[in-house]
Design an enzyme around this catalytic site. Sequence first.
Site, mmCIF file in Angstrom:
data_model
loop_
_atom_site.group_PDB
_atom_site.id
_atom_site.type_symbol
_atom_site.label_atom_id
_atom_site.label_comp_id
_atom_site.label_asym_id
_atom_site.label_seq_id
_atom_site.Cartn_x
_atom_site.Cartn_y
_atom_site.Cartn_z
ATOM 1 N N HIS A 117 11.478 -0.983 -7.240
ATOM 2 C CA HIS A 117 10.464 -1.285 -8.238
ATOM 3 C C HIS A 117 10.946 -1.011 -9.663
ATOM 4 O O HIS A 117 10.454 -1.614 -10.603
ATOM 5 C CB HIS A 117 9.142 -0.626 -7.862
ATOM 6 C CG HIS A 117 8.540 -1.375 -6.720
ATOM 7 N ND1 HIS A 117 7.636 -2.389 -6.903
ATOM 8 C CD2 HIS A 117 8.830 -1.360 -5.403
ATOM 9 C CE1 HIS A 117 7.366 -2.936 -5.733
ATOM 10 N NE2 HIS A 117 8.071 -2.322 -4.799
ATOM 11 N N ARG B 210 0.560 -7.491 -8.534
ATOM 12 C CA ARG B 210 0.670 -6.442 -7.511
ATOM 13 C C ARG B 210 -0.419 -5.403 -7.775
ATOM 14 O O ARG B 210 -0.231 -4.495 -8.575
ATOM 15 C CB ARG B 210 2.050 -5.795 -7.568
ATOM 16 C CG ARG B 210 3.208 -6.707 -7.144
ATOM 17 C CD ARG B 210 4.538 -5.968 -7.242
ATOM 18 N NE ARG B 210 5.593 -6.599 -6.486
ATOM 19 C CZ ARG B 210 6.498 -7.438 -7.003
ATOM 20 N NH1 ARG B 210 6.459 -7.746 -8.273
ATOM 21 N NH2 ARG B 210 7.438 -7.956 -6.244
ATOM 22 N N ARG C 248 -2.903 -10.042 -5.511
ATOM 23 C CA ARG C 248 -2.593 -9.663 -4.134
ATOM 24 C C ARG C 248 -3.343 -8.383 -3.783
ATOM 25 O O ARG C 248 -3.363 -7.434 -4.572
ATOM 26 C CB ARG C 248 -1.085 -9.421 -4.004
ATOM 27 C CG ARG C 248 -0.707 -8.880 -2.648
ATOM 28 C CD ARG C 248 0.785 -8.767 -2.503
ATOM 29 N NE ARG C 248 1.321 -7.616 -3.188
ATOM 30 C CZ ARG C 248 2.622 -7.351 -3.265
ATOM 31 N NH1 ARG C 248 3.496 -8.176 -2.737
ATOM 32 N NH2 ARG C 248 3.065 -6.277 -3.882
ATOM 33 N N GLU D 79 6.081 -13.510 4.298
ATOM 34 C CA GLU D 79 7.162 -12.548 4.072
ATOM 35 C C GLU D 79 7.623 -11.880 5.358
ATOM 36 O O GLU D 79 8.387 -10.919 5.330
ATOM 37 C CB GLU D 79 6.781 -11.516 3.000
ATOM 38 C CG GLU D 79 5.464 -10.816 3.206
ATOM 39 C CD GLU D 79 5.110 -9.851 2.080
ATOM 40 O OE1 GLU D 79 5.949 -9.553 1.225
ATOM 41 O OE2 GLU D 79 3.960 -9.380 2.080
ATOM 42 N N ASN E 286 11.636 -11.016 -0.954
ATOM 43 C CA ASN E 286 12.212 -9.666 -0.858
ATOM 44 C C ASN E 286 12.012 -9.128 0.558
ATOM 45 O O ASN E 286 12.941 -8.670 1.206
ATOM 46 C CB ASN E 286 11.546 -8.707 -1.861
ATOM 47 C CG ASN E 286 11.512 -9.266 -3.265
ATOM 48 O OD1 ASN E 286 12.318 -10.109 -3.608
ATOM 49 N ND2 ASN E 286 10.572 -8.815 -4.069
ATOM 50 N N ASP E 287 10.776 -9.210 1.021
ATOM 51 C CA ASP E 287 10.513 -8.740 2.384
ATOM 52 C C ASP E 287 11.007 -9.730 3.428
ATOM 53 O O ASP E 287 11.476 -9.327 4.489
ATOM 54 C CB ASP E 287 9.014 -8.456 2.577
ATOM 55 C CG ASP E 287 8.649 -7.074 2.070
ATOM 56 O OD1 ASP E 287 9.410 -6.127 2.341
ATOM 57 O OD2 ASP E 287 7.627 -6.940 1.375
ATOM 58 N N ARG F 98 15.532 -3.316 2.398
ATOM 59 C CA ARG F 98 15.597 -3.771 1.005
ATOM 60 C C ARG F 98 15.831 -2.627 0.020
ATOM 61 O O ARG F 98 16.215 -2.844 -1.119
ATOM 62 C CB ARG F 98 14.332 -4.559 0.624
ATOM 63 C CG ARG F 98 13.073 -3.742 0.663
ATOM 64 C CD ARG F 98 11.830 -4.589 0.403
ATOM 65 N NE ARG F 98 11.518 -4.678 -1.001
ATOM 66 C CZ ARG F 98 10.419 -5.240 -1.477
ATOM 67 N NH1 ARG F 98 9.536 -5.795 -0.649
ATOM 68 N NH2 ARG F 98 10.164 -5.271 -2.759
ATOM 69 N N CYS G 234 7.237 -15.982 -4.695
ATOM 70 C CA CYS G 234 6.991 -14.907 -5.662
ATOM 71 C C CYS G 234 7.988 -13.766 -5.501
ATOM 72 O O CYS G 234 7.925 -12.787 -6.223
ATOM 73 C CB CYS G 234 5.552 -14.407 -5.594
ATOM 74 S SG CYS G 234 5.129 -13.691 -4.014
HETATM 75 C C1 PEP Z 1 8.250 -9.804 -1.666
HETATM 76 O O1 PEP Z 1 8.266 -9.135 -0.635
HETATM 77 O O2 PEP Z 1 9.086 -10.704 -1.907
HETATM 78 C C2 PEP Z 1 7.208 -9.594 -2.692
HETATM 79 C C3 PEP Z 1 7.054 -10.430 -3.684
HETATM 80 O O3 PEP Z 1 6.421 -8.500 -2.595
HETATM 81 P P1 PEP Z 1 6.894 -6.992 -2.909
HETATM 82 O O4 PEP Z 1 8.244 -7.072 -3.568
HETATM 83 O O5 PEP Z 1 5.856 -6.390 -3.762
HETATM 84 O O6 PEP Z 1 6.951 -6.397 -1.542
HETATM 85 MG MG MG Z 2 6.563 -7.938 -0.080
#
Ligand code: PEP
Ligand code: MG
Length: 551
Positions: free
Chosen positions: A188, A295, A331, A430, A453-454, A464, A501
Site C-alpha cells: 500500500h 478503497r 468498493r 480477482e 494485484n490479487d 503479493r 483497477c
Molecule cells: C487488486 O487486487 O488488484 C485490487 C485493485 O485491489 P487491492 O489492491 O486493494 O487488493
Molecule cells: Mg484486491
Amino acid sequence: MILIQGKGVSKGVEQGTLYFYERPDSTIIKGSKLGPEAEKERFANAQTVSIDQLHALAEKCLEEAGEETAILFETHAMFIEDDDYVECVLNAIEEESCTAEYAVNQAGEQFAEMFASMDDAYMQARAADIKDISRRLLDNLMGIVPGGIASEEPVILAADDLAPSETLQLDKSKILGFVTQEGSGNSHTAILARTMGIPAICGTGSALGRSYHGRQAYIDGETGEVFIEPDALTLAALKEKHDKQLEMKQLYETMKGLEDVTLDGKNVMLYCNIGSPEDLSAVINNDGQGIGLFRSEFLYLGASDYPTEDEQFEAYKAVAAAMKGKRVIIRTLDIGADKQVDYFEMKKEENPAMGVRAIRICLNRPEVFRTQLRALYRASAYGKVAIMFPMITSVWEVKECKRACQKVMAELESEGIPFNKDTEIGIMIETPASVFVADALAKEVDFFSVGTNDLTQYTLACDRQANDLGKFFDPHHPAVLRALKMAADAAHEAGIWIGICGELGADPDLLPTFLALGIDELSVSPTSVLPLRAELRKSIAKTCTLEMLDC
Ligand code: PEP
Ligand code: MG
C-alpha cells in the site's frame, strides 16, 4: 557516495533528507516512577502544547475550511482546561500514583462515557470530541508526532515497512518519496506513492540502515536506486533525469480536457483509484473521468472503532458530490490479509490472504455490511455512485450481496431517505474462481472490474506482499492475461462493461492488449491518467492483437 539498491515501485527522481519513521509506542503504563509532582508538571506541559496546537489548527481552518471547524478546535482547546476534567486527571495522579498518561486516558474514557449516556443526541456526539482531546494530550505526553514526521521540511521517508494504517496517519505534505526495507510493488506504500505521484523504492533490505537518518539522498523510483551523498557525475545524471521528468509532466498537461479515445474512435474510460477523499484533488488535477476504485477500507483502518453510518455517509457523499455526476465506484470494505484492524477482533489466521477477508467478512457480519450499504445508498442521492464487491468467488455470494442491497433500499424507502434505486452494482474479478464462472457472474451484475494485484497473486500462487519472489510474480504472465480475456469475453457476451483497477491497468506496454481485449475502462493512480491518455490517443484499436497471450 553510497549506493543502495532496491526495487523501484513508483517512478520519479527526488532529492531530500532521509528521515527514518519512528513507530510510536502507545502503550500506557499505570505506575509512575517519577512521582505525582513530576507527573502533574508533565500534564501541565502537555496541556500547553495541545492548546497551542489547537489554536494553530483553528487559525488554519479559518483560512481554509471556514468558521465552523475553527470553532470546533477552539472548543477543544477550552475543554483541555475544563475544571472538572483537569480535577479528574490531577486526582488520579495524586491518589493512584499513576502516570499522567494513565490519568488522562482514564479521565477521557469516563467523560466520554458520561456524554455518550446522555439523552440529548447533540451531547452524545460530544463523546467523540472528548476522545479526540484525550488522544491529543496522550500523543503529546508520549512524544507522538502528529503526522509521524518531526521535520519542518519535506523529507524522503524511510522505514522497515509501513502498514496501511500507518500510511494513513502520515502528513503527506511532508513526504517527497518513500524508501522501505521490505514491501513490494503491490504494497500500500507503493500504491500511495503512485497516487501522490512521488517516487518509491522498496525491498532495500538491511542495506538501508537507520544510521542514514538525516543524510542527503537522491532516490530514483524507476531504477530502485538510493544514492546517499552522490558524487558529481551521478548528481549531474540524476539532475538531467529530474529535468526530463518535468518536461514530460508539461507535455502531459496538454492532455487535460482531451477525450479518452484512440485514433480510430474506440473510447476507453480512464478513471482513478483513490484511498480516501484526500485523494480527490489528485483526481481533479489529473483530469480523471471518474473513480474506478475507491478503497473504502481507509475509513476502517484509520479509526479506533467501527465507523458509524453517518461518518461513512459523509465521506462517500463528499466524493460523489465532488465528482459532479461522473461515476464513482466505491468498493465495500476489503479488510483482512495485509489490512488488519484491531477492533474487528479477527482470529489469527495461518494464511490470511486466503482467509476471512473482504466480502467474506461482510457476509459473516451482516450488521457491519448493512451499515456500510446504508451509507453507500444514502450517498447515491448525491452523485453517480456505483457499489463494487471484492474477492468474489461464487454466484451465491453475489446473490447474497444483492439481497442485502435490496433490504437496505427497502429500509431507506420506508424511512423516506433519498437514494438512487438504479445504483449500479459490480464485482471485482480477482480470484481464478471468479474468472471460471465469469459467464454466470456477468448475468448478475452491471460491470466487472479486474483486480490484477490479487488475480496475479492467486493465479500464480505468489504472495503479493513478498519482495523476494522476483520474476515469479509476473502480472504479464499469459495465465493472468488469458484470465483477463476469459473475463472480458464473458462480460461482453452478457452485455456488461469490464474494467481493470489493479496496477496492471496503468502499464502502457499492455495498452494494445487491453484494446485487443476490448477492455472498456482502466482505473489507475491519478498521476497515470494523462500519460495513458497520451498513449491511447496515439493508438489504433483495430490493429491491436493478442500477441501477449501467447506462451
Ligand atoms: C487488486 O487486487 O488488484 C485490487 C485493485 O485491489 P487491492 O489492491 O486493494 O487488493
Ligand atoms: Mg484486491
